[in-house]
Write an enzyme that holds these catalytic residues in place. Structure first.
Site, short mmCIF file in Angstrom:
data_model
loop_
_atom_site.label_atom_id
_atom_site.label_comp_id
_atom_site.label_asym_id
_atom_site.label_seq_id
_atom_site.Cartn_x
_atom_site.Cartn_y
_atom_site.Cartn_z
N LYS A 23 -6.51 -76.46 19.76
CA LYS A 23 -6.40 -75.48 20.81
C LYS A 23 -4.93 -75.53 21.83
O LYS A 23 -4.90 -74.63 21.73
CB LYS A 23 -8.18 -75.22 21.72
N ARG A 34 -16.86 -73.79 28.74
CA ARG A 34 -17.65 -74.42 27.84
C ARG A 34 -18.99 -74.09 28.19
O ARG A 34 -19.86 -74.96 27.24
CB ARG A 34 -17.51 -75.70 28.15
N ARG A 49 -4.73 -88.60 16.91
CA ARG A 49 -4.42 -87.89 17.58
C ARG A 49 -3.61 -88.63 18.91
O ARG A 49 -4.10 -89.87 19.54
CB ARG A 49 -5.13 -86.78 18.66
N ARG A 76 -5.56 -91.10 23.92
CA ARG A 76 -6.44 -90.48 25.35
C ARG A 76 -7.75 -91.32 24.94
O ARG A 76 -8.44 -91.98 23.63
CB ARG A 76 -7.35 -89.16 24.90
N ARG A 103 -18.76 -85.52 22.17
CA ARG A 103 -18.13 -84.13 22.17
C ARG A 103 -18.96 -83.71 22.33
O ARG A 103 -19.07 -82.05 22.53
CB ARG A 103 -16.86 -84.64 22.43
P1 AP5 Z 1 -5.74 -80.72 19.50
O1 AP5 Z 1 -4.61 -79.53 19.66
O2 AP5 Z 1 -4.29 -81.91 20.97
O3 AP5 Z 1 -6.92 -80.26 19.58
P2 AP5 Z 1 -7.89 -79.22 20.89
O4 AP5 Z 1 -8.89 -78.61 20.57
O5 AP5 Z 1 -6.62 -79.54 21.78
O6 AP5 Z 1 -8.85 -80.64 20.94
P3 AP5 Z 1 -9.19 -81.07 22.77
O7 AP5 Z 1 -9.95 -83.22 21.69
O8 AP5 Z 1 -7.86 -81.61 23.44
O9 AP5 Z 1 -10.49 -80.73 22.47
P4 AP5 Z 1 -10.98 -80.75 23.77
O10 AP5 Z 1 -12.00 -79.56 24.14
O11 AP5 Z 1 -12.40 -81.98 23.53
O12 AP5 Z 1 -10.89 -81.71 24.85
P5 AP5 Z 1 -10.57 -81.42 26.61
O13 AP5 Z 1 -8.76 -81.58 26.57
O14 AP5 Z 1 -10.25 -79.46 26.29
O15 AP5 Z 1 -5.56 -81.05 18.51
C1 AP5 Z 1 -6.16 -82.63 17.74
C2 AP5 Z 1 -5.40 -83.26 17.04
O16 AP5 Z 1 -5.05 -82.52 16.13
C3 AP5 Z 1 -3.55 -83.32 16.98
O17 AP5 Z 1 -3.35 -84.59 16.90
C4 AP5 Z 1 -2.81 -81.87 16.56
O18 AP5 Z 1 -1.70 -82.98 15.98
C5 AP5 Z 1 -3.35 -81.93 14.98
N1 AP5 Z 1 -3.47 -80.72 14.44
C6 AP5 Z 1 -3.63 -79.72 15.06
N2 AP5 Z 1 -3.41 -78.64 14.38
C7 AP5 Z 1 -3.41 -78.81 13.06
C8 AP5 Z 1 -4.09 -77.97 11.87
N3 AP5 Z 1 -3.74 -77.20 12.06
N4 AP5 Z 1 -3.65 -79.55 10.85
C9 AP5 Z 1 -3.42 -81.07 11.21
N5 AP5 Z 1 -3.52 -81.77 12.08
C10 AP5 Z 1 -3.65 -80.64 13.46
O19 AP5 Z 1 -11.53 -81.96 27.08
C11 AP5 Z 1 -11.60 -83.22 27.59
C12 AP5 Z 1 -12.95 -83.93 28.51
O20 AP5 Z 1 -12.77 -82.78 29.76
C13 AP5 Z 1 -14.07 -82.99 27.97
O21 AP5 Z 1 -15.08 -83.71 27.13
C14 AP5 Z 1 -15.08 -82.66 29.02
O22 AP5 Z 1 -15.39 -84.03 29.97
C15 AP5 Z 1 -13.85 -82.71 30.45
N6 AP5 Z 1 -13.50 -80.87 30.74
C16 AP5 Z 1 -12.80 -80.69 30.28
N7 AP5 Z 1 -13.45 -79.06 30.11
C17 AP5 Z 1 -14.21 -78.77 30.80
C18 AP5 Z 1 -15.21 -77.97 31.04
N8 AP5 Z 1 -14.65 -76.14 30.65
N9 AP5 Z 1 -16.57 -77.63 31.43
C19 AP5 Z 1 -16.75 -79.91 31.13
N10 AP5 Z 1 -16.53 -80.72 31.23
C20 AP5 Z 1 -14.42 -80.26 31.18
#
Ligand code: AP5
Length: 215
Positions: free
Chosen positions: A13, A88, A127, A161, A172
């Protein structure tokens, strides 16, 4: 155009949101990034959410809805918002609908990025991020062009992270399947869901996202 990128941790994402910002001038609203920024700057809310995030649990709806409301009030987003990691839960999805409506705005599409669980584990555990500009890399699939130097800003300082470990990732994923995956049906029923395959090269996935948005 306001869109949601929906998918499990590691679906790509953030990676695809960065592309849309660069290519279409849209504004990325990542609740994960906002919460990490609050932690780094040491705000009361940041301290409150730190342990929850490290475990991989969800922060309360009230906090994240408040963060998004502030951003929508800021007047940014001329070319549209990309909601990344929000909503979410069903309560967050309802709140987003109400917030957009109150601003006379609409949600144009929800792009579900489908990636199998094995690929998610290797994406998350490989990552790392530039400490200066937050550019995202991967040990295998996206290394900087020059070893140890960020392509975007030239920094040599990278971080991983605290929640990118197998134990937090399990939590997660569980939270995703329990609390977030019902949004797939929710947006399907509203006629806003577009599904794409999130596996493949980053450029290939970007082309699928673009295709879904331009349909
Ligand atoms: P990346 O693009 O970083 O993946 P992502 O989908 O953004 O993954 P996240 O881990 O950031 O999502 P998340 O939803 O768990 O975390 P968030 O920060 O929102 O890609 C991942 C890796 O793969 C990278 O190394 C990239 O280079 C590689 N890659 C990408 N595309 C690729 C491809 N096509 N092929 C190969 N490799 C590829 O949330 C973190 C925490 O915050 C949550 O756990 C929660 O505690 C809190 N939080 C955040 N939002 C909320 C909410 N709305 N409600 C409640 N708690 C929340």
């Amino acid at each position: 155009m306001n869109i949601i990128l929906l998918g499990p941790p590691g679906a790509g994402k953030g990676t695809q949101a960065h592309r849309l910002v660069a290519e279409r001038g849209m504004v990325q609203l990542s609740t994960g990034d906002m919460l990490r920024a609050a932690r780094t700057s040491g705000t009361e809310m940041g301290k409150q959410v730190a342990a929850v995030m490290d475990r991989g649990d969800l922060v309360t709806d009230e906090i994240v809805i408040g963060l998004i409301a502030e951003q929508l009030d800021s007047g940014a987003g001329g070319k549209g918002f990309i909601f990344d990691g929000f909503p979410r839960t069903l309560a967050q999805a309802d709140a987003l609908g109400d917030l957009l409506e109150s601003k006379g705005q609409t949600l144009h599409a929800v792009v579900e990025m489908k990636v199998n669980d094995e690929a998610l584990v290797s994406r998350i555990t490989g990552r790392y991020t530039c400490s200066e500009c937050d550019a995202v890399y991967h040990d295998v699939t996206k290394k900087p062009v020059k070893d140890g130097e960020c392509d975007a800003c030239g920094s040599h300082d990278f971080t991983r992270r605290a929640d990118d470990n197998e134990e937090s990732l399990r939590t997660r994923l569980m939270n995703y399947y329990r609390d977030t995956s019902p949004l797939i049906g929710y947006y399907y029923a509203k006629g806003q869901l577009k599904r794409i395959d999130g596996l493949g090269e980053i450029d290939e996935v970007a082309a699928r996202v673009a295709g879904a948005l331009d349909e």
